[in-house]
Scaffold this active site. Structure first.
Site, mmCIF file in Angstrom:
data_model
loop_
_atom_site.group_PDB
_atom_site.id
_atom_site.type_symbol
_atom_site.label_atom_id
_atom_site.label_comp_id
_atom_site.label_asym_id
_atom_site.label_seq_id
_atom_site.Cartn_x
_atom_site.Cartn_y
_atom_site.Cartn_z
ATOM 1 N N HIS A 1 0.815 -1.212 -0.064
ATOM 2 C CA HIS A 1 0.023 0.047 -0.060
ATOM 3 C C HIS A 1 0.929 1.361 -0.039
ATOM 4 O O HIS A 1 0.302 2.457 -0.098
ATOM 5 C CB HIS A 1 -0.917 0.135 1.219
ATOM 6 C CG HIS A 1 -0.405 0.391 2.769
ATOM 7 N ND1 HIS A 1 0.023 -0.706 3.517
ATOM 8 C CD2 HIS A 1 -0.133 1.737 2.968
ATOM 9 C CE1 HIS A 1 0.431 -0.030 4.582
ATOM 10 N NE2 HIS A 1 0.511 1.408 4.301
ATOM 11 N N ASP B 1 -0.199 -7.482 1.463
ATOM 12 C CA ASP B 1 0.271 -6.149 1.799
ATOM 13 C C ASP B 1 1.677 -6.287 1.749
ATOM 14 O O ASP B 1 2.287 -5.879 2.845
ATOM 15 C CB ASP B 1 -0.537 -5.554 2.857
ATOM 16 C CG ASP B 1 -0.161 -3.770 2.799
ATOM 17 O OD1 ASP B 1 0.325 -3.511 2.040
ATOM 18 O OD2 ASP B 1 -0.551 -3.093 3.847
ATOM 19 N N GLY C 1 2.944 6.962 8.627
ATOM 20 C CA GLY C 1 4.299 7.043 8.249
ATOM 21 C C GLY C 1 5.327 5.851 8.502
ATOM 22 O O GLY C 1 6.441 5.906 8.248
ATOM 23 N N SER D 1 4.174 2.957 8.219
ATOM 24 C CA SER D 1 3.901 1.784 7.131
ATOM 25 C C SER D 1 5.108 1.208 6.468
ATOM 26 O O SER D 1 5.764 2.111 6.049
ATOM 27 C CB SER D 1 2.649 2.305 6.158
ATOM 28 O OG SER D 1 1.310 2.424 6.662
ATOM 29 N N GLY D 2 4.989 -0.085 6.237
ATOM 30 C CA GLY D 2 6.112 -0.685 5.499
ATOM 31 C C GLY D 2 7.168 -0.946 6.434
ATOM 32 O O GLY D 2 8.143 -1.886 5.819
#
Length: 276
Positions: free
Chosen positions: A82, A128, A221, A223-224
């Protein structure tokens, strides 16, 4: 097996490690593990040397942090699907602590290829996960090292102590952190996380939950970025990729941060690296 310049081996516990001058998951600077990203603290500089900042170029030409990610080899990064939008120009910053300062030992790298999981489903937030192949391998050093990958299908016990790291918002609707943050997020097992008053059916077995005490969580922020968990050998493994959290706030009780479970995607990661 060989993997982009590294010989991947297994230790006595079945953990993978890279046979190189700087082995995976063993930082030159030990992290401080006393802290309880929301409710987190500044990390000890260079203590999570696999953390990357994924940035994209805005219409003005300026670069801005959008997501975290994890260096898993000298030219491969794992992040969340995402985090990737078609048409955007990205760069990867490795070896960073403060996003506003120029720092010795940090590296800016351009992606050669971005591989989003073929079955990524943004509606149900399934699969994801994405890989970024860097245009040039980064030089491993005391500030730049890869994290280890967990054993295929490895599951963490309930309350296992893991750490989320990132430059996400310091609180709901707050500013992005300048310095890399870390927070202790105990793992929540699937049986608990999938209860109806927790995440219910939204949490699949290909995910892992951590946190949910209403005090500490990941935030926009982050994320990942990685869920860092220490193996029995002492090496750090990336067991999760920050995927989603509560839309109500960044630290909502019974709504732990949900991560893509990396151990569920070992075959996919290996296949993509081998064929690219």
């Amino acid at each position: 097996m060989f993997c982009n310049g590294f010989y991947v081996e297994y230790d006595a516990d079945g953990n993978t490690f890279l046979n190189a001058a700087f082995s995976c998951g063993v930082p030159a600077v030990e992290p401080s593990l006393s802290s309880r990203v929301v409710g987190g603290v500044d990390v000890v500089k260079n203590s999570w040397p696999w953390q990357i900042s994924l940035q994209y170029q805005g219409t003005s030409g300026n670069w801005g942090h959008t997501c975290g990610g994890t260096l898993i080899a000298d030219n491969w990064v794992v992040t969340a699907a995402h985090c990737i939008s078609s048409g955007r120009v990205y760069r990867v910053l490795v070896g960073k602590h403060n996003l506003l300062e120029e720092e010795e030992g940090s590296v800016i790298s351009s992606p050669e290829k971005i591989i989003v999981h073929e079955s990524w489903n943004s509606f149900f937030i399934l699969n994801d996960i994405a890989l970024i192949k860097l245009a040039e391998p980064v030089q491993l050093s005391g500030t730049v090292q890869p994290a280890c990958l967990p054993v295929k299908e490895a599951l963490l016990a309930h309350d296992s102590p893991c750490y989320v790291t990132g430059w996400g918002r310091l609180y709901t609707n707050g500013p992005i952190a300048d310095n890399l943050q870390q927070a202790l997020l105990p793992v929540v097992d699937h049986a608990t996380c999938s209860k109806s008053d927790w995440w219910g059916f939204q949490v699949r077995t290909s995910m892992v939950c951590a946190g949910g005490d209403g005090i500490v969580s990941g935030c926009n922020g982050d994320s990942g970025g990685p869920l860092n968990c220490q193996a029995a050998s002492g090496a750090w493994e990336v067991h999760g990729v920050v995927s989603f959290g509560s839309g109500v706030s960044c630290n909502y009780a019974k709504k732990p941060t949900v991560f893509t479970r990396v151990s569920a995607y070992i075959d996919w990661i290996s296949q993509k690296i081998a064929s690219n």
